[in-house]
Write an enzyme that holds these catalytic residues in place. Structure first.
Site, PDB file in Angstrom:
ATOM      1  N   SER A 120     -16.311   0.828  -1.959  1.00  0.00           N
ATOM      2  CA  SER A 120     -16.662   0.677  -0.445  1.00  0.00           C
ATOM      3  C   SER A 120     -17.710   0.277  -0.008  1.00  0.00           C
ATOM      4  CB  SER A 120     -16.631   2.346  -0.046  1.00  0.00           C
ATOM      5  OG  SER A 120     -15.765   2.955  -0.428  1.00  0.00           O
ATOM      6  N   GLU A 153     -10.151  -6.005   2.438  1.00  0.00           N
ATOM      7  CA  GLU A 153     -11.348  -6.644   2.295  1.00  0.00           C
ATOM      8  C   GLU A 153     -11.775  -7.023   0.878  1.00  0.00           C
ATOM      9  OE1 GLU A 153     -15.691  -5.985   4.493  1.00  0.00           O
ATOM     10  OE2 GLU A 153     -14.871  -4.164   3.232  1.00  0.00           O
ATOM     11  N   ASN A 191     -17.779  -1.675   6.088  1.00  0.00           N
ATOM     12  CA  ASN A 191     -18.741  -0.529   6.081  1.00  0.00           C
ATOM     13  C   ASN A 191     -20.078  -0.829   6.594  1.00  0.00           C
ATOM     14  OD1 ASN A 191     -16.850   1.405   5.457  1.00  0.00           O
ATOM     15  ND2 ASN A 191     -16.843   1.261   3.231  1.00  0.00           N
TER      16      ASN A 191
HETATM   17  N1  3HC Z   1       0.371   7.475   4.469  1.00  0.00           N
HETATM   18  C1  3HC Z   1       1.472   6.901   5.110  1.00  0.00           C
HETATM   19  N2  3HC Z   1       1.653   7.051   6.431  1.00  0.00           N
HETATM   20  C2  3HC Z   1       0.814   7.571   7.211  1.00  0.00           C
HETATM   21  C3  3HC Z   1      -0.326   8.405   6.868  1.00  0.00           C
HETATM   22  C4  3HC Z   1      -0.531   8.076   5.367  1.00  0.00           C
HETATM   23  N3  3HC Z   1      -1.380   9.071   4.824  1.00  0.00           N
HETATM   24  N4  3HC Z   1      -0.903   8.908   7.794  1.00  0.00           N
HETATM   25  C5  3HC Z   1      -0.550   8.557   8.930  1.00  0.00           C
HETATM   26  N5  3HC Z   1       0.797   7.747   8.682  1.00  0.00           N
HETATM   27  C6  3HC Z   1       1.754   7.161   9.643  1.00  0.00           C
HETATM   28  C7  3HC Z   1       2.714   8.324  10.227  1.00  0.00           C
HETATM   29  O1  3HC Z   1       3.867   8.561   9.436  1.00  0.00           O
HETATM   30  C8  3HC Z   1       2.851   7.593  11.524  1.00  0.00           C
HETATM   31  O2  3HC Z   1       3.898   6.604  11.326  1.00  0.00           O
HETATM   32  P1  3HC Z   1       5.002   6.222  12.612  1.00  0.00           P
HETATM   33  O3  3HC Z   1       4.339   5.822  13.772  1.00  0.00           O
HETATM   34  O4  3HC Z   1       6.024   5.288  11.931  1.00  0.00           O
HETATM   35  O5  3HC Z   1       5.742   7.760  12.709  1.00  0.00           O
HETATM   36  C9  3HC Z   1       1.796   6.746  11.852  1.00  0.00           C
HETATM   37  O6  3HC Z   1       1.048   6.587  10.654  1.00  0.00           O
HETATM   38  C10 3HC Z   1       0.710   7.434  12.819  1.00  0.00           C
HETATM   39  O7  3HC Z   1       0.446   8.746  12.179  1.00  0.00           O
HETATM   40  P2  3HC Z   1       0.113  10.037  12.844  1.00  0.00           P
HETATM   41  O8  3HC Z   1       1.344  10.009  14.164  1.00  0.00           O
HETATM   42  O9  3HC Z   1       0.438  11.191  11.973  1.00  0.00           O
HETATM   43  O10 3HC Z   1      -1.104  10.305  13.608  1.00  0.00           O
HETATM   44  P3  3HC Z   1      -1.962   9.200  14.413  1.00  0.00           P
HETATM   45  O11 3HC Z   1      -1.256   8.406  15.261  1.00  0.00           O
HETATM   46  O12 3HC Z   1      -3.132   9.810  14.630  1.00  0.00           O
HETATM   47  O13 3HC Z   1      -2.426   7.964  13.094  1.00  0.00           O
HETATM   48  C11 3HC Z   1      -4.011   7.190  11.870  1.00  0.00           C
HETATM   49  C12 3HC Z   1      -3.124   8.330  12.077  1.00  0.00           C
HETATM   50  C13 3HC Z   1      -3.100   6.105  11.256  1.00  0.00           C
HETATM   51  C14 3HC Z   1      -4.705   7.649  10.466  1.00  0.00           C
HETATM   52  C15 3HC Z   1      -4.888   7.095  12.988  1.00  0.00           C
HETATM   53  O14 3HC Z   1      -5.338   7.972  13.374  1.00  0.00           O
HETATM   54  C16 3HC Z   1      -5.935   5.879  12.553  1.00  0.00           C
HETATM   55  O15 3HC Z   1      -5.701   4.635  12.337  1.00  0.00           O
HETATM   56  N6  3HC Z   1      -7.415   6.241  12.487  1.00  0.00           N
HETATM   57  C17 3HC Z   1      -8.255   5.494  11.970  1.00  0.00           C
HETATM   58  C18 3HC Z   1      -8.452   5.269  10.528  1.00  0.00           C
HETATM   59  C19 3HC Z   1      -9.237   4.268  10.108  1.00  0.00           C
HETATM   60  O16 3HC Z   1     -10.166   3.820  10.800  1.00  0.00           O
HETATM   61  N7  3HC Z   1      -9.324   3.946   8.519  1.00  0.00           N
HETATM   62  C20 3HC Z   1     -10.444   3.361   8.039  1.00  0.00           C
HETATM   63  C21 3HC Z   1     -11.454   4.077   7.653  1.00  0.00           C
HETATM   64  S1  3HC Z   1     -12.655   3.027   6.843  1.00  0.00           S
HETATM   65  C22 3HC Z   1     -12.239   2.916   5.260  1.00  0.00           C
HETATM   66  O17 3HC Z   1     -11.028   3.577   4.961  1.00  0.00           O
HETATM   67  C23 3HC Z   1     -13.086   2.325   4.378  1.00  0.00           C
HETATM   68  C24 3HC Z   1     -13.692   3.351   3.327  1.00  0.00           C
HETATM   69  O18 3HC Z   1     -14.442   2.529   2.284  1.00  0.00           O
HETATM   70  C25 3HC Z   1     -14.591   4.443   4.002  1.00  0.00           C
END
Ligand code: 3HC
Length: 292
Positions: A120, A153, A191
């Protein structure tokens, strides 16, 4: 190198299991390794329930779902990676632990294999220096949750070859992802920008500017982010956010990256976010919006 046919993923946590799922769903044979058999069995059930959910929503055909499950193999023995064309490390964000794993992978992997790290923020150049194949070491940073997020990335270390980059880019695109490329400076692109925003949200909470709910609603509705920064910190893990802030602070040498004392205190208290049931917010046993 010819096409990647088999990959090894090290680490059965949220990132490793998500990466393994994405690869298997895109026609690649995958070995997922974790030292802990319980972590592997949790990864296996979370991947199969995620694939079954996609089949039940008709996003994936029944046959494609069954094929993906057949391509996945779970192992506690790293030696199984001797056949892999491409290995992706997705373990704890600690430079020492990553380096000692890369020393082992360098010995086990075939000479043509590429060793990628889902780091990360930790330097790819320094991880690569623990191997005898630094030109074949690269950063391949997936976003959480890997099955949903579109981005990878790619981080080139000082010695990463053009061929290693080209193979990694082609594999990322085959996994259905969009690629951005970063030089090897602390935090890379995402990040470096995301974590100071999360840290600033903690400073706003620490200073009593607003409630946690208003800080999150402000950023969700005010800037169209899917999650507010504090909610996102709980989702990523407060320990992960803190360790990335520490890498930014040490690597970029500016006090603007100093971790907020409230973030440090939450981590000291074991309030690590969703995975612990408590972070900035408290969670019931069922996570709120992710399903694995
Ligand atoms: N695995 C597979 N599919 C998933 C999942 C998972 N872990 N979590 C959610 N989904 C799918 C759901 O099945 C749903 O699919 P559908 O639309 O086809 O039914 C879709 O994603 C939306 O999920 P939910 O309805 O349960 O919930 P949300 O609409 O709240 O979405 C989220 C959840 C996709 C996590 C959304 O809130 C989001 O995009 N959040 C921001 C995530 C983000 O910013 N990530 C990057 C973090 S930084 C990083 O990773 C870098 C690291 O180094 C720290």
């Amino acid at each position: 190198m010819s096409e990647v046919k088999m990959i090894g993923v090290v680490g059965g946590g949220q990132m490793g299991s998500g990466i393994a799922q994405v690869a298997a769903m895109h026609g690649v044979d995958v070995f997922l390794h974790d030292l802990d058999p319980q972590a592997l069995s949790k990864a296996s059930s979370s991947i199969s329930s995620s694939i079954h959910r996609l089949v039940s929503k008709a996003t994936l055909s029944q046959a494609a779902g069954a094929d993906a499950l057949k391509r996945l193999h779970f192992t506690t023995d790293l030696e199984d990676f001797h056949m892999a064309d491409f290995i992706i490390e997705a373990i704890v964000e600690s430079e020492d632990v990553k380096k000692s794993l890369f020393v082992k992978l360098d010995k086990i992997a075939k000479s043509s294999a590429i060793l990628a790290s889902n780091t990360s923020s930790i330097s790819v150049t320094r991880i690569a220096s623990s191997t005898t194949r630094s030109s074949q070491v690269i950063g391949m940073h997936f976003m959480n949750p890997p099955p949903v997020m579109k981005l990878i990335e790619i981080v080139r270390g000082a010695d990463t070859s053009d061929e290693t980059f080209a193979v990694t880019k082609a594999l990322s695109e085959r996994l259905g992802k969009i690629v951005i490329t970063s030089k090897d400076y602390s935090g890379f692109i995402v990040n470096r920008i995301l974590m100071p925003m999360i840290n600033e949200a903690f400073f706003a909470l620490y200073a009593g500017v607003a409630t946690k709910e208003d800080i999150d609603t402000g950023m969700k509705l005010g800037t169209n982010h899917p999650m507010g920064p504090l909610e996102l910190a709980d989702f990523i893990g407060l320990d992960v956010c803190l360790s990335i802030m520490r890498v930014l602070h040490a690597g970029l040498g500016d006090n603007k990256y100093a971790p907020c004392p409230l973030l440090v205190q939450y981590v000291d208290a074991g309030r690590l976010g969703r995975k612990r049931g408590i972070g900035v917010y408290e969670y019931s046993k069922e996570p709120r919006s992710t399903k694995s």
